[in-house]
Enzyme design. Structure first.
Site, PDB file in Angstrom:
ATOM      1  CE  LYS A   5     126.842  48.929   4.506  1.00  0.00           C
ATOM      2  NZ  LYS A   5     125.517  49.046   4.087  1.00  0.00           N
TER       3      LYS A   5
ATOM      4  N   GLY B 182     121.179  48.415  -3.840  1.00  0.00           N
ATOM      5  CA  GLY B 182     120.719  48.622  -5.192  1.00  0.00           C
ATOM      6  C   GLY B 182     119.564  47.532  -5.619  1.00  0.00           C
TER       7      GLY B 182
ATOM      8  CG  ASN C 257     117.647  49.237   4.909  1.00  0.00           C
ATOM      9  OD1 ASN C 257     118.198  50.206   5.431  1.00  0.00           O
ATOM     10  ND2 ASN C 257     116.089  49.460   5.017  1.00  0.00           N
TER      11      ASN C 257
END
Lengths: 367, 255
Positions: free
Chosen positions: B97, B185, B206
């Site tokens: 990522k 978010g 997360n």
């Protein structure tokens, strides 16, 4: 020029009159707003805000959790030398103090490194007094190269350097700078640092800019609490941090809140900071700077450090020795200050786990 | 009809991806991964310490998951590329990522640098999942650079504000022929469901899980919401209207 402009803007600000006018509403607004300005920070640092400490702590916890999670980063300091050309009235290393002076040879640096690394510590902070003759940048570079084999991240807390010197150290593997202004009160600064290179207030004030300009990855700034009115000091520290965040957005910024402890010599703090006031400073800064790291070193005792977890702190030193040669060598010198939390790394880790947080030993590596 | 997420030719068994930072312990993190069934989990390479005698985060990733190291801490393309190569050299596989952040206050990604890094890493054989600001043109550039999916942010990392970029993300869903994974978010399962109902292919969470009082239960709640949102999207929802539908329509006589 740098942070000096903001400092100058507020230097003549009449804190006392401002504090007199702070209302409970001002404080509650500062606690509840999502983004707060300099005057809100001042409200949070006001004597009246002491009545709202629990609400400040709750908000501080919420912001810290969201931004940093349930983790505490650990590091350890390594004193390389205590030679010093300065005469800072409050410091155990000051030139005229009749203490044993020493600097580590490279094999000794490795011995100390081995002992620290054996505790699991991966982030090291190396320190010296201010002596360009005894501990020059070339010596620091040699030490960094030796330490790279033991640690994943190396920060420095040494005398202020030229921009090019910061670059040299970054190039050999330094990724962090810790530099405290000690006090943001210029006239007090002059009194406390009467002679030696450190007497140059502005050269020190600009050092974080010089390092950030050279792409230093992380910066930690602070004021030595106890030297001057803590409300004023915490306010200027907040302004300085905010200036750095705005000017150097790529820097990982943290603030340190060292409270003055007894050191060799006869200086005692003129403005002692109590525990409640200490918590007020920490939570006020968290509300003003949600993204900044907050360091609490072993200057604070074990029990207080345990209680501060969850209130805003994100980084702690552990198992610290402030003597040159303190980890593994015989005939170590006197420490720069008295360590209050004398627990070893494993005990500090246990304490963090008990508080429901995770101790994190590695959060960066040289790339 | 089968409805499986496929990324770079791999069949991904869960549309809920989990990040591993911010947990109170690795054990709790492991339980959360197991509870929600995340197939892809991200780990910050900066945290991985293979030589450590201490707990190693990689030992707590349950078997059968795809480990996706992220380049957290990279300030530009060059640093992200170096981190990705270090991750591969450390045996963390091909998935990466790309996360490039040059603003620590808002943690917003740097699209220009992200495109550069994606280009280099894709050519080196990495399966690149770039985290970026949802911009249509940049999404096209990322696709051309070889991205395996695109990961637009819902709102800034850690803010729990939900899908504030809804309009922009919906354009990406419509226009970009790559899996669209909302990353960052999302603060509540309902917000994850909202992203899925919009047609996103997956979400990555997360902070909202790791910092909940019960992270294991929250992980499961997110996974269920993602599944629900996906099913709703596949079911082609009836349109919402402002007025009630009359049971005796005015034009009934025309039938």
């Amino acid at each position: 020029m740098g942070f000096y402009d903001s400092l100058e803007k507020f230097e003549g600000f009449d804190l006392e009159s401002f504090f007199k006018k702070v209302s409970d509403d001002d404080i509650l607004r500062a606690i509840n707003n999502t983004s707060i300005d300099e005057l809100d920070l001042l409200s949070l640092l006001s004597p009246q805000a002491g009545r709202h400490l629990e609400a400040m702590a709750q908000k501080s916890q919420e912001l810290t959790l969201r931004n940093f999670g349930r983790v505490i980063y650990l590091y350890a300091p390594l004193y390389l030398g205590n030679f010093c050309d300065n005469e800072c009235l409050y410091c155990g290393f000051k030139r005229d103090n009749p203490i044993e002076r020493r600097k580590l040879s490279l094999p000794e640096v490795e011995k100390e490194a081995e002992a620290i690394a054996a505790t699991g510590i991966r982030h090291i902070l190396i320190l010296t007094g201010e002596s360009r003759q005894q501990t020059p940048v070339s010596y620091l570079k040699d030490c960094v190269l030796a330490l790279k084999n033991y640690f994943s991240s190396i920060s420095i807390e040494v005398y202020p350097l030229e921009a090019g010197e910061y670059k040299e150290l970054i190039d050999v593997g330094v990724d962090g700078l810790t530099l405290y202004q000690e006090t943001y009160d210029r006239s007090l600064y002059r009194q406390l640092h009467p002679r030696g290179p450190k007497s140059d207030f502005l050269y020190r004030l600009d050092a974080p800019d010089r390092a950030a300009g050279m792409k230093m990855r992380s910066l930690s700034i602070g004021a030595l609490l106890g030297l001057a009115d803590f409300r004023r000091e915490a306010f200027f520290l907040g302004l300085h941090a905010s200036y750095m965040e705005h000017r150097y957005p790529e820097v990982e910024l943290s603030v340190s809140l060292p409270r003055f402890q007894r050191a060799a010599g006869d200086f005692s703090p003129v403005f002692p900071v109590g525990e409640a006031e200490f918590v007020q400073i920490m939570t006020a800064l968290r509300l003003f700077l949600p993204r900044a790291g907050i360091n609490i070193s072993t200057r604070e005792g074990h029990a207080l450090r345990a209680n501060l977890i969850g209130l805003g702190v994100t980084r702690m030193s552990a198992g610290s020795r402030t003597e040159v040669g303190g980890y593994a060598l015989d005939g170590k010198t006197e420490g720069q200050f008295e360590v209050a939390d004398k627990c070893g790394v494993s005990e500090v880790k246990e304490m963090i786990v008990k508080r429901g947080y995770q101790p994190v030993l590695k959060d960066w590596q040289a790339i | 009809m089968e409805d499986t997420l496929v990324i770079a030719g791999r069949r991904i068994s869960s549309r809920f991806l989990l990040g591993t930072g911010k947990f109170a312990s690795y054990t709790l993190m492991k339980e959360a991964i197991e509870a929600c069934g995340a197939h892809i989990v991200t780990v910050a390479l900066r945290r991985v310490d293979k030589g450590s005698k201490d707990e190693n985060i990689l030992d707590f990733i349950p078997a059968g998951r795809i480990l996706m190291p992220n380049t957290s801490g990279a300030r530009n393309a060059d640093e992200a590329i170096r981190l990705a190569r270090l991750a591969r050299a450390a045996g963390c596989g091909e998935w990466v990522k790309v996360e490039i952040i040059s603003d620590n206050k808002f943690l917003l990604p740097d699209n220009a640098e992200t495109i550069k890094a994606t280009d280099v890493l894709a050519k080196e054989g990495f399966i690149v999942m770039p985290y970026f600001n949802p911009d249509l043109m940049d999404a096209r550039r990322l696709k051309d650079a070889g991205a395996a999916s695109i990961m637009p942010l819902g709102s800034p990392i850690g803010t729990n504000k939900g899908l504030r970029t809804r309009e922009l993300v919906s354009i990406l869903v419509e226009e970009i022929d790559l899996p669209v994974i909302v990353d960052a978010g999302l603060g509540l399962p309902s917000q994850a469901a909202e992203a899925m109902e919009l047609g996103c292919d997956a979400v990555l969470v997360n902070t909202a899980v790791a910092t909940a009082d019960d992270p294991v239960l929250m992980a499961r709640a997110f996974a269920m919401a993602v599944e629900g949102g996906r099913s709703a999207w596949r079911a082609r929802p009836a349109s919402a209207g402002r007025y009630a539908k009359a049971s005796s329509p005015l034009t009934g006589f025309l039938r």
